[in-house]
Design an enzyme around this catalytic site. Sequence first.
Site, PDB file in Angstrom:
ATOM      1  N   GLY A 206       0.601  -1.114  -0.098  1.00  0.00           N
ATOM      2  CA  GLY A 206       0.143  -0.081   0.188  1.00  0.00           C
ATOM      3  C   GLY A 206       0.791   1.161  -0.412  1.00  0.00           C
ATOM      4  N   GLY A 209       1.949   5.601   4.295  1.00  0.00           N
ATOM      5  CA  GLY A 209       1.716   5.504   5.117  1.00  0.00           C
ATOM      6  C   GLY A 209       0.709   6.042   5.973  1.00  0.00           C
ATOM      7  N   GLY A 211      -0.543   2.688   6.973  1.00  0.00           N
ATOM      8  CA  GLY A 211      -0.290   1.762   8.784  1.00  0.00           C
ATOM      9  C   GLY A 211       0.405   0.429   8.637  1.00  0.00           C
ATOM     10  N   LYS A 212       0.992   0.601   7.344  1.00  0.00           N
ATOM     11  CA  LYS A 212       1.222  -0.978   7.291  1.00  0.00           C
ATOM     12  C   LYS A 212       2.015  -1.426   8.606  1.00  0.00           C
ATOM     13  CE  LYS A 212       3.144  -0.090   2.942  1.00  0.00           C
ATOM     14  NZ  LYS A 212       2.670   1.518   3.355  1.00  0.00           N
ATOM     15  N   THR A 213       3.435  -0.912   8.810  1.00  0.00           N
ATOM     16  CA  THR A 213       4.776  -1.225   9.297  1.00  0.00           C
ATOM     17  C   THR A 213       3.610  -1.010  10.890  1.00  0.00           C
ATOM     18  OG1 THR A 213       6.121  -0.138   8.883  1.00  0.00           O
ATOM     19  CG2 THR A 213       6.149   0.113  11.205  1.00  0.00           C
ATOM     20  N   HIS A 428     -13.801  10.487 -14.767  1.00  0.00           N
ATOM     21  CA  HIS A 428     -13.812   8.981 -16.310  1.00  0.00           C
ATOM     22  C   HIS A 428     -14.323   7.870 -15.211  1.00  0.00           C
ATOM     23  CE1 HIS A 428     -10.107   7.498 -17.309  1.00  0.00           C
ATOM     24  NE2 HIS A 428     -10.267   6.509 -16.261  1.00  0.00           N
ATOM     25  N   GLU A 429     -14.408   7.821 -13.641  1.00  0.00           N
ATOM     26  CA  GLU A 429     -14.496   6.905 -13.325  1.00  0.00           C
ATOM     27  C   GLU A 429     -16.212   6.455 -13.252  1.00  0.00           C
ATOM     28  OE1 GLU A 429     -12.930   4.322 -12.610  1.00  0.00           O
ATOM     29  OE2 GLU A 429     -11.490   5.716 -12.723  1.00  0.00           O
TER      30      GLU A 429
END
Length: 632
Positions: A206, A209, A211-213, A428-429
């Site tokens: 991801g 910042g 929040g992986k760690t 676009h989406e």
Amino acid sequence: MPTPTKTRPPAETGSSRRTWVLYGLLGVFAVLYFARPTTAAATIPYSELKQKLEAGQVGEVELSKEHIRALPSDEPARKRGEKWLVNRVEDPELVKLLDAKHVKYRGMQEGDWFGSLFMVWLLPMLLLGGFWMLVLRRMKPGPGMMAIGRSKAKLVAEEGTGVTFKDVAGVDEAVDELREIVDFLSNPAKFHALGARIPKGVILVGPPGTGKTLLARAVAGEAKVPFFSLTGSDFVEMFVGVGAARVRDLFMQAQAKAPCIVFIDELDAVGKARGSGNMAGHDEREQTLNQLLAEMDGFDAKKGLMIMAATNRPEILDSALMRPGRFDRQVLVDRPDVKGRQAILQVHAHGVKFGADVSLPRVASLTPGMSGADLANLINEAALLAARRGREEVGQAEINEAIERTLAGLEKKGRCMNLREKEIVAHHESGHALLAEILPTTDRVHKVSMIPRGFGALGYTMQVPLEDRYLMTRPELLDKLTVLMGGRAAEKVIFNEVSTGATDDLQRATDLARRMVTQFGMSAALGPQSVAHLDGSSEGRFLPGISLGGEKGYSERTQQIIDGEVGELLRRSHERAIGLLEHNRTQLLELAARLREKEVLEGSELAAILEGAHLPPELEGGDELQWSIMRH
Ligand code: ADP
Ligand code: MG
Ligand code: ZN
């Protein structure tokens, strides 16, 4: 000698100060050594001393084994510090002569023993040693020689990180996936008894910042197991073989402590695809990576050793890392949506005193695109502002200012969309989603989102297939192409200009169209033949579009036909998408407005908005007849 490939800013300042102290000391020593007083005395020959003795010019004598030091009898000369030094000659007459002339004499310990030892031996050695250390320091920033081959002190496992899933908000899907890992770590025996195969490695993927760690630490905290953590760059040291030794060391220590978690943060530093480096220095990284792969294959997962890793650049990782038995579980940790941001704000608002005018939901709606770290930072910034202004509580004014500052910082780094970009992405989406909904053969839309995803895409439309598909017909593929073109077409219809946001769509559409022509035999001009490469793919194996010396298996003319047909398919799909969107302009605008407001729309909401959307008969099917009608 290879030059160091990395710098470590924080360690650098400390060690460079130490280096300067070392330089200073060396300088002082060198001055001491070379400028040492080579005895103030004048050295004279023994014969001269004897003459002086005879002449009565000598007042006092000190005798040592090797030297004689003589002081003049003449009082003023003595005051001036005049004295003579003589190398002693074996002379039994000397004492007699001294007695005869009434010269005071005394025996003396040889020289200044310690002083000469220091000057002659220790000082040069210190100089050499110091010099050597300087050289080493220049070669390798960081800890001294002693650290080679041993992991850093950081490798001491943290016993329970104290972080729990409650500290992580807004990434519920990732948390759900990681709960299973927690279960396993808290009771490996249970899983083993059931014969369940447990993943050996989990990789958190991801943007920075998000929040992986934090999540990795939370898994350790929830499972109450030791947590070994290392950063990818810790492995990549200057001396070849050190990184590999570190990996070995790490796994040895961890296995002794199982159940536990080994967490490798920023895996991309070691895990970059092998052979991607351009210098010899990359050998080291490859060795380290190979060792890591070998250790991951080797250890016994039943004991409860779990390898976790995090990266924000999954695209550069060596594909070998993702094979079964290694990091076979991938967990996406994405930027939070409005609700997620609100939850994260709540976590970080804990302990901060807010004024009555502050509404966290409002803050959440004002901060699209921000990561968990940005939000944590934002609250802290607001609290600091309030403190500086001497407020008792953090008010909405401080929050607004903090938001502005954070946003400005993010926009500068190109990580946050400005208003205009948001409008474009919303349309676009919506274009993709609308086409996917109204075309009869395409998969239903599960979710549309305009929250920037980590890797290039600014928004996304998620479709789920209703059933497993093994075959697709030509009309279905044409519809698929049309949906892929929908984003770009919407930009064209609404703003009459196109952005770079459709790069990925175009790539995928081109791949699909090419396969339709070269592999599926779906082109009238080429007819039912496969003109794929002899190795089974229509492209070069390594670089799309370039064949690396392989047999092409078809002529230049065929190549031209292929290119023409692919181009035609793409052009028609684009025109069809534009036609459909123009027919449903109202719905497109409404959908984009809703998306802009809510950022994420579920399939059911989408269906409600698109109630009145319709498919004009002339654009309905993808077969040849309708294609030509459309083109008049
Ligand atoms: P990453 O490793 O993905 O770059 P970190 O885990 O280092 O991000 O996050 C940095 C800080 O930001 C965390 O310590 C935490 O304070 C805050 N943070 C990030 N994501 C979240 C989240 N989902 N929930 C709560 N806090 C978060
Ligand atoms: Mg991190
Ligand atoms: Zn798109």
